[in-house]
Write a protein that holds these residues in place. Structure first.
Motif, PDB file in Angstrom:
ATOM      1  N   ASN A 157       0.829  -1.198   0.000  1.00  0.00           N
ATOM      2  CA  ASN A 157       0.000   0.000   0.000  1.00  0.00           C
ATOM      3  C   ASN A 157       0.863   1.248   0.000  1.00  0.00           C
ATOM      4  O   ASN A 157       1.364   1.646   1.023  1.00  0.00           O
ATOM      5  CB  ASN A 157      -0.923   0.023   1.228  1.00  0.00           C
ATOM      6  N   PRO A 158       1.060   1.839  -1.166  1.00  0.00           N
ATOM      7  CA  PRO A 158       0.342   1.525  -2.390  1.00  0.00           C
ATOM      8  C   PRO A 158       1.102   0.600  -3.343  1.00  0.00           C
ATOM      9  O   PRO A 158       2.313   0.538  -3.346  1.00  0.00           O
ATOM     10  CB  PRO A 158       0.235   2.905  -3.047  1.00  0.00           C
ATOM     11  N   ASP A 191       5.232   0.296  -1.537  1.00  0.00           N
ATOM     12  CA  ASP A 191       5.426   0.105  -0.097  1.00  0.00           C
ATOM     13  C   ASP A 191       5.175  -1.377   0.152  1.00  0.00           C
ATOM     14  O   ASP A 191       4.400  -2.006  -0.577  1.00  0.00           O
ATOM     15  CB  ASP A 191       4.420   0.973   0.692  1.00  0.00           C
TER      16      ASP A 191
HETATM   17 MG    MG Z   1       2.108   2.679   2.712  1.00  0.00          MG
END
Ligand code: MG
Ligand code: ADP
Length: 396
Positions: free
Chosen positions: A209-210, A223
């Protein structure tokens, strides 16, 4: 066991996932050399702590206007300045609690031109007994709000363990994202890769995320958060080597030395219990009577005096503990052994807070006799209800 973002990306890269190039550093003096290894012109300086929400986090030592724990930099000088600003300071995020976490490591990463931020995670969905993808078009820094306000924007795709990710599964995930063109091709390759990494490495959680669509249409893991199933770590020495104990609770590390199942919590009643089920019930009943447990602690079925003493010391060393509840059902474990351990520990470390002991089972009379004759200020309880009420009253 959790690992850092840069380590998680290294693991995923090994399986063929697209990640940016980057260099981890532990001193600001290494920042310039790290940035020079990257293509530029956009760099990102990312705090490496075992907690998410870094982008929106705040450094305790820096003013409220200072930037967060993930910062863009457009020159090498800016990378260096940000590294000096961030390293050694305490980052407070939605996931760290008020105490925050000291940033001892930064990841200097190649900056991406982002078109869209998507959400992807893999977890064990116990309701269906399968590993499932949880995906949303609303990725980025506010997934908790998305889950709360617009749960229909989150799609779950459970994977049959016999087949792994089928082409139909991958298409379903790509559809949920609305991927087209080269980004869709990237996705159809990426989803099985992530599943394979999850299963082969016995992960408990993999969160990207993302996951981004870049302006050139390609996908990238921007991430990455990975937790491993602790019960399977024995067969992954390579993953075990990634452990960073400076990120872990000191009490939990001490407990793991004695093979105690211990989890630190936020409340003020320390618990020493045998058996995970009884430990859960004990925590529940403390809550029922209006207080919060300071820990989960299962000393196990075959604990000896040394183990009980170690457990007791860990609990009393916690400054949040305002009272202790010992709740033991002596089955395999004998009540007199517990009583001896408690008495030895109290003699050793002293007792600054109220202690309620509830013993039941094998050798219970002998156990009670040892406690009564110890001369220590121990309150005996007859059953679980009585014990919880007594310790809650003592703490209040
Ligand atoms: Mg993140
Ligand atoms: P956290 O989730 O802990 O806040 P992320 O790694 O998700 O940390 O970073 C936060 C945000 O920073 C991302 O949503 C993204 O917008 C931006 N970001 C992170 N890494 C990069 C990168 N390499 N290039 C460009 N932007 C980035």
């Amino acid at each position: 066991m959790n690992i850092h973002e840069y380590q998680a990306k290294q693991v995923l890269k090994g399986f063929g996932a697209p990640v940016a190039s980057g260099v981890a550093i532990t001193a600001a003096s290494e920042a310039e050399a790290a940035a020079k290894q990257l293509p530029g012109p956009l760099y990102v300086v990312k705090s490496q702590i075992h907690a998410g929400g870094r982008g929106k986090g705040k450094f305790k030592e820096l003013g409220a206007d200072a930037k967060g724990g993930v910062r863009l930099a457009r020159t090498i000088e800016e990378v260096v300045a940000n590294a000096q600003d961030m390293l050694g300071n305490t980052l407070v995020t939605a996931q760290t609690g008020d105490a925050g976490k000291q940033v001892n490591r930064l990841y200097i990463e190649d900056g991406a031109d982002i078109d869209k931020e998507l959400y992807l995670s893999l977890l064990v969905d116990r309701s269906v007994g399968r590993v499932a993808f949880v995906v949303s078009t609303e990725g980025g820094m506010d997934i908790e709000a998305v889950a709360h306000d617009t749960p229909e924007k989150i799609v779950t795709v459970a994977i049959d363990p016999a087949t792994g990710v089928t082409p139909a599964d991958a298409e379903q995930i790509a559809d949920a994202y609305g991927l087209t063109g080269i980004g869709r091709e990237d996705g159809l390759k990426l989803f099985p890769i992530l599943y394979k990494a999850f299963v082969e490495k016995d992960m408990a959680l993999l969160e990207v995320n993302p996951l981004i669509v870049m302006t050139d249409g390609r996908l990238r893991v921007l991430d990455a958060k990975v937790s491993f199933d602790g019960n399977a770590l024995f067969r992954h020495d390579d993953m075990k080597a990634l452990r960073d104990i400076s990120e872990e609770d000191a009490k939990e590390i001490e407990a793991s030395k004695y093979d105690l199942a211990y989890v630190a919590l936020d409340g003020d009643i320390g618990c020493m219990v045998n058996g995970a089920g009884l430990a859960m019930a004990t925590m529940d009943i403390i809550k029922l009577y209006g207080k919060e447990p300071a820990n989960f602690l299962d000393v196990g079925g075959g604990a000896n005096k040394e183990k009980v003493t170690a457990a007791f010391k860990i609990i009393t060393a916690d400054p949040n503990v305002k009272g202790i509840l010992v709740n033991i059902f002596g089955g395999i474990m004998r009540c007199d052994v517990i009583a001896e351990g408690v008495v030895a520990a109290v003699r050793d470390v002293g007792l600054q807070v109220p202690l309620v002991v509830r013993l039941e089972g094998t050798n219970v009379e002998l156990g009670k006799k040892i406690l009564n004759e110890s001369g220590l200020a121990i309150t005996a309880a007859d059953d679980l209800d009585d014990a919880a009420q007594k310790i809650v009253a003592a703490v209040k």
